[in-house]
Scaffold this motif. Structure first.
Motif, PDB file in Angstrom:
ATOM      1  N   ASP A   1       0.814  -1.221  -0.080  1.00  0.00           N
ATOM      2  CA  ASP A   1       0.120  -0.171   0.232  1.00  0.00           C
ATOM      3  C   ASP A   1       0.841   1.262   0.013  1.00  0.00           C
ATOM      4  O   ASP A   1       2.327   1.105  -0.004  1.00  0.00           O
ATOM      5  CB  ASP A   1      -0.995  -0.006   1.082  1.00  0.00           C
ATOM      6  CG  ASP A   1      -0.265   0.080   2.535  1.00  0.00           C
ATOM      7  OD1 ASP A   1       1.001   0.347   2.623  1.00  0.00           O
ATOM      8  OD2 ASP A   1      -1.144  -0.025   3.523  1.00  0.00           O
ATOM      9  N   ALA A   2       0.164   2.477   0.064  1.00  0.00           N
ATOM     10  CA  ALA A   2       0.902   3.828  -0.004  1.00  0.00           C
ATOM     11  C   ALA A   2       2.034   3.775   0.971  1.00  0.00           C
ATOM     12  O   ALA A   2       2.930   4.283   0.938  1.00  0.00           O
ATOM     13  CB  ALA A   2      -0.061   4.846  -0.095  1.00  0.00           C
TER      14      ALA A   2
ATOM     15  N   GLN B   1       1.893  -0.822  -7.507  1.00  0.00           N
ATOM     16  CA  GLN B   1       0.547  -0.486  -7.845  1.00  0.00           C
ATOM     17  C   GLN B   1       0.209   1.095  -8.182  1.00  0.00           C
ATOM     18  O   GLN B   1      -0.726   1.304  -9.136  1.00  0.00           O
ATOM     19  CB  GLN B   1      -0.558  -0.896  -7.046  1.00  0.00           C
ATOM     20  CG  GLN B   1      -0.602  -0.073  -5.608  1.00  0.00           C
ATOM     21  CD  GLN B   1      -1.709  -0.170  -4.567  1.00  0.00           C
ATOM     22  OE1 GLN B   1      -2.730   0.203  -4.897  1.00  0.00           O
ATOM     23  NE2 GLN B   1      -1.094  -1.151  -3.690  1.00  0.00           N
ATOM     24  N   PHE B   2       1.350   1.910  -7.999  1.00  0.00           N
ATOM     25  CA  PHE B   2       0.941   3.430  -8.160  1.00  0.00           C
ATOM     26  C   PHE B   2       1.779   3.744  -9.463  1.00  0.00           C
ATOM     27  O   PHE B   2       2.781   4.144  -9.409  1.00  0.00           O
ATOM     28  CB  PHE B   2       1.889   3.998  -6.961  1.00  0.00           C
ATOM     29  CG  PHE B   2       0.791   3.810  -5.747  1.00  0.00           C
ATOM     30  CD1 PHE B   2      -0.348   4.479  -5.405  1.00  0.00           C
ATOM     31  CD2 PHE B   2       1.205   2.712  -4.685  1.00  0.00           C
ATOM     32  CE1 PHE B   2      -1.016   4.089  -4.353  1.00  0.00           C
ATOM     33  CE2 PHE B   2       0.526   2.612  -3.677  1.00  0.00           C
ATOM     34  CZ  PHE B   2      -0.475   3.244  -3.411  1.00  0.00           C
ATOM     35  N   GLN B   3       1.072   3.454 -10.634  1.00  0.00           N
ATOM     36  CA  GLN B   3       1.618   3.652 -11.806  1.00  0.00           C
ATOM     37  C   GLN B   3       1.415   5.089 -12.489  1.00  0.00           C
ATOM     38  O   GLN B   3       0.220   5.840 -11.967  1.00  0.00           O
ATOM     39  CB  GLN B   3       1.294   2.609 -12.824  1.00  0.00           C
ATOM     40  CG  GLN B   3       1.931   1.444 -12.342  1.00  0.00           C
ATOM     41  CD  GLN B   3       3.300   1.232 -12.620  1.00  0.00           C
ATOM     42  OE1 GLN B   3       4.016   1.836 -13.446  1.00  0.00           O
ATOM     43  NE2 GLN B   3       4.099   0.801 -11.156  1.00  0.00           N
TER      44      GLN B   3
ATOM     45  N   ILE C   1      -0.628   8.119 -14.029  1.00  0.00           N
ATOM     46  CA  ILE C   1      -2.182   8.306 -14.473  1.00  0.00           C
ATOM     47  C   ILE C   1      -2.358   9.022 -15.968  1.00  0.00           C
ATOM     48  O   ILE C   1      -1.589  10.070 -15.678  1.00  0.00           O
ATOM     49  CB  ILE C   1      -2.923   8.936 -13.316  1.00  0.00           C
ATOM     50  CG1 ILE C   1      -2.803   8.086 -11.835  1.00  0.00           C
ATOM     51  CG2 ILE C   1      -4.175   9.267 -13.724  1.00  0.00           C
ATOM     52  CD1 ILE C   1      -3.583   6.610 -12.031  1.00  0.00           C
TER      53      ILE C   1
ATOM     54  N   ASN D   1      -6.006  12.322 -15.250  1.00  0.00           N
ATOM     55  CA  ASN D   1      -6.256  12.612 -13.619  1.00  0.00           C
ATOM     56  C   ASN D   1      -7.659  12.978 -13.627  1.00  0.00           C
ATOM     57  O   ASN D   1      -8.180  12.954 -12.435  1.00  0.00           O
ATOM     58  CB  ASN D   1      -5.322  13.895 -13.473  1.00  0.00           C
ATOM     59  CG  ASN D   1      -5.708  15.085 -14.005  1.00  0.00           C
ATOM     60  OD1 ASN D   1      -5.274  15.365 -15.180  1.00  0.00           O
ATOM     61  ND2 ASN D   1      -6.347  15.925 -13.207  1.00  0.00           N
TER      62      ASN D   1
ATOM     63  N   LEU E   1      -9.788   9.760 -12.878  1.00  0.00           N
ATOM     64  CA  LEU E   1      -9.328   9.426 -11.551  1.00  0.00           C
ATOM     65  C   LEU E   1     -10.268  10.228 -10.569  1.00  0.00           C
ATOM     66  O   LEU E   1     -10.827   9.437  -9.758  1.00  0.00           O
ATOM     67  CB  LEU E   1      -7.895   9.428 -11.086  1.00  0.00           C
ATOM     68  CG  LEU E   1      -7.543   9.163 -10.002  1.00  0.00           C
ATOM     69  CD1 LEU E   1      -7.897   7.597  -9.712  1.00  0.00           C
ATOM     70  CD2 LEU E   1      -6.160   9.237  -9.619  1.00  0.00           C
TER      71      LEU E   1
ATOM     72  N   GLU F   1      -6.370   9.658  -1.313  1.00  0.00           N
ATOM     73  CA  GLU F   1      -6.185   8.745  -2.492  1.00  0.00           C
ATOM     74  C   GLU F   1      -5.718   9.398  -3.800  1.00  0.00           C
ATOM     75  O   GLU F   1      -4.965   8.855  -4.155  1.00  0.00           O
ATOM     76  CB  GLU F   1      -7.493   7.864  -2.401  1.00  0.00           C
ATOM     77  CG  GLU F   1      -7.037   6.745  -3.456  1.00  0.00           C
ATOM     78  CD  GLU F   1      -8.253   5.527  -3.332  1.00  0.00           C
ATOM     79  OE1 GLU F   1      -8.165   4.570  -4.228  1.00  0.00           O
ATOM     80  OE2 GLU F   1      -9.096   5.713  -2.499  1.00  0.00           O
ATOM     81  N   TYR F   2      -6.374  10.374  -3.993  1.00  0.00           N
ATOM     82  CA  TYR F   2      -6.101  11.060  -5.234  1.00  0.00           C
ATOM     83  C   TYR F   2      -4.583  11.421  -5.298  1.00  0.00           C
ATOM     84  O   TYR F   2      -3.684  11.076  -6.257  1.00  0.00           O
ATOM     85  CB  TYR F   2      -6.835  12.246  -5.520  1.00  0.00           C
ATOM     86  CG  TYR F   2      -6.750  12.984  -6.813  1.00  0.00           C
ATOM     87  CD1 TYR F   2      -7.188  12.560  -8.140  1.00  0.00           C
ATOM     88  CD2 TYR F   2      -5.813  14.187  -6.709  1.00  0.00           C
ATOM     89  CE1 TYR F   2      -7.237  13.452  -9.255  1.00  0.00           C
ATOM     90  CE2 TYR F   2      -5.754  14.951  -7.937  1.00  0.00           C
ATOM     91  CZ  TYR F   2      -6.481  14.603  -9.078  1.00  0.00           C
ATOM     92  OH  TYR F   2      -6.188  15.407 -10.225  1.00  0.00           O
TER      93      TYR F   2
ATOM     94  N   ASN G   1      -2.090  10.313  -3.626  1.00  0.00           N
ATOM     95  CA  ASN G   1      -1.269   9.100  -3.728  1.00  0.00           C
ATOM     96  C   ASN G   1      -1.297   8.616  -4.976  1.00  0.00           C
ATOM     97  O   ASN G   1      -0.050   8.174  -5.526  1.00  0.00           O
ATOM     98  CB  ASN G   1      -1.625   7.944  -2.908  1.00  0.00           C
ATOM     99  CG  ASN G   1      -1.632   8.228  -1.030  1.00  0.00           C
ATOM    100  OD1 ASN G   1      -0.724   9.014  -0.929  1.00  0.00           O
ATOM    101  ND2 ASN G   1      -2.402   7.535  -0.476  1.00  0.00           N
ATOM    102  N   ARG G   2      -2.414   8.474  -5.881  1.00  0.00           N
ATOM    103  CA  ARG G   2      -2.393   7.997  -7.131  1.00  0.00           C
ATOM    104  C   ARG G   2      -1.836   8.970  -8.096  1.00  0.00           C
ATOM    105  O   ARG G   2      -1.040   8.176  -9.007  1.00  0.00           O
ATOM    106  CB  ARG G   2      -3.793   7.540  -7.432  1.00  0.00           C
ATOM    107  CG  ARG G   2      -4.586   6.687  -6.798  1.00  0.00           C
ATOM    108  CD  ARG G   2      -3.999   5.314  -6.970  1.00  0.00           C
ATOM    109  NE  ARG G   2      -4.532   4.097  -6.360  1.00  0.00           N
ATOM    110  CZ  ARG G   2      -3.833   2.724  -6.441  1.00  0.00           C
ATOM    111  NH1 ARG G   2      -3.126   2.626  -7.301  1.00  0.00           N
ATOM    112  NH2 ARG G   2      -4.431   1.743  -5.477  1.00  0.00           N
TER     113      ARG G   2
END
Length: 278
Positions: free
Chosen positions: A40-41, A75-77, A79, A82, A85, A156-157, A159-160
């Motif tokens: 996770d983050a 998992q954080f590829q 984007i 945006n 998302l 979450e945004y 982080n992504r």
């Protein structure tokens, strides 16, 4: 042993200060791609800090190799869109938002309508109480980041969107998006300090439209009229809308309110709503 944030924390905590990057290398190099993808983050941020931020700040070739493996498999590829998302996260929080209520086109039309109405001072960078492409103020931002609205999905945004940027290099300019003591995304309290990042502004503007849509939702009101009232309130028309509703004795439908607004001389405000809501 299962590789997760707890295991990462335990292993990094047991390493000496000047050996934490070596331990992070071992964790990453010993992990499968699937294990890295499931971190996770917080776990990713802990590994990044150990590799790139802890003193002595010497980023070795081994650190670089480990960071490259983490970056390729997390998992954080990056984007590509945006807006998609932001909208998906906001709709997950507010599943009752119909698809036509909150769209990329709606938000970009807000940007266009607001830009067309900037004063001469605003055009040269002298702002009033509202700022940016979406011309929002602090009160709107405070609504967006409240716990009852979109604080959690904003985290979450962040982080992504920005963890992929963080992992590009140890010489990052994105470390300020997290508190590296708690490993949580930072939600800045003042909109004036963050709105110039267009990806942040896109989320805040989109989320504030959602706040206004929720407030405009009323039994018997059509989806299209809900969005019209929401956009009117976004544009700061609450007082004139309430006055018009009282005059026509209709607080459900937009059409009679629009007629009354025009009668009262609010042509530009009506034009704004019609430019944004198609």
């Amino acid at each position: 042993m299962l590789l997760n944030t707890s295991a990462i924390t335990r292993r990094l905590s047991s390493a000496k200060s000047n050996q934490k990057d070596n331990e992070a290398q071992k964790i990453i190099n010993g992990a499968t791609n699937t294990e890295l993808r499931n971190i996770d983050a917080e776990g990713v941020l802990r590994l990044y800090k150990a590799l790139a931020m802890l003193p002595p700040r010497i980023f070795s070739s081994r650190d670089k190799i480990a960071l490259a493996k983490l970056r390729a498999n997390t998992q954080f590829q990056p984007i590509s869109n945006n807006f998609d998302l932001a909208i998906n996260l906001i709709k997950r929080k507010r599943p009752n938002l119909h698809s036509q209520m909150l769209t990329f086109d709606l938000v970009t039309r807000i940007y266009t309508a607001e830009r067309a109405r900037l004063s001469m001072l605003e055009r040269v960078g002298i702002d009033g109480s509202t700022i940016g492409r979406g011309q929002l103020g602090q009160l709107a931002y405070t609504d967006v980041i409240s716990q009852s609205n979109f604080r959690s999905v904003f985290e979450e945004y962040i982080n992504r969107i920005f963890i992929p940027e963080l992992l590009k290099t140890e010489l990052t300019t994105h470390q300020h998006y997290w508190d590296f003591n708690t490993y949580k995304a930072k939600i800045q309290p003042n909109y004036s300090t963050i709105y110039r990042n267009s990806k942040i502004e896109d989320f805040v503007v989109t989320a504030y439209v959602a706040v206004r849509i929720k407030a405009a939702n009323k039994a018997g009101r059509s989806t299209l009229d809900t969005v019209r009232f929401a956009v009117a309130l976004y544009h700061g028309m609450r007082k004139m809308v309430v006055t018009a509703q009282s005059a026509v004795k209709d607080d459900i439908n937009w059409s009679p309110v629009e007629v009354e607004l025009l009668r009262l001389g609010h042509r530009d405000e009506v034009d704004y709503v019609n430019e944004v809501v198609k």
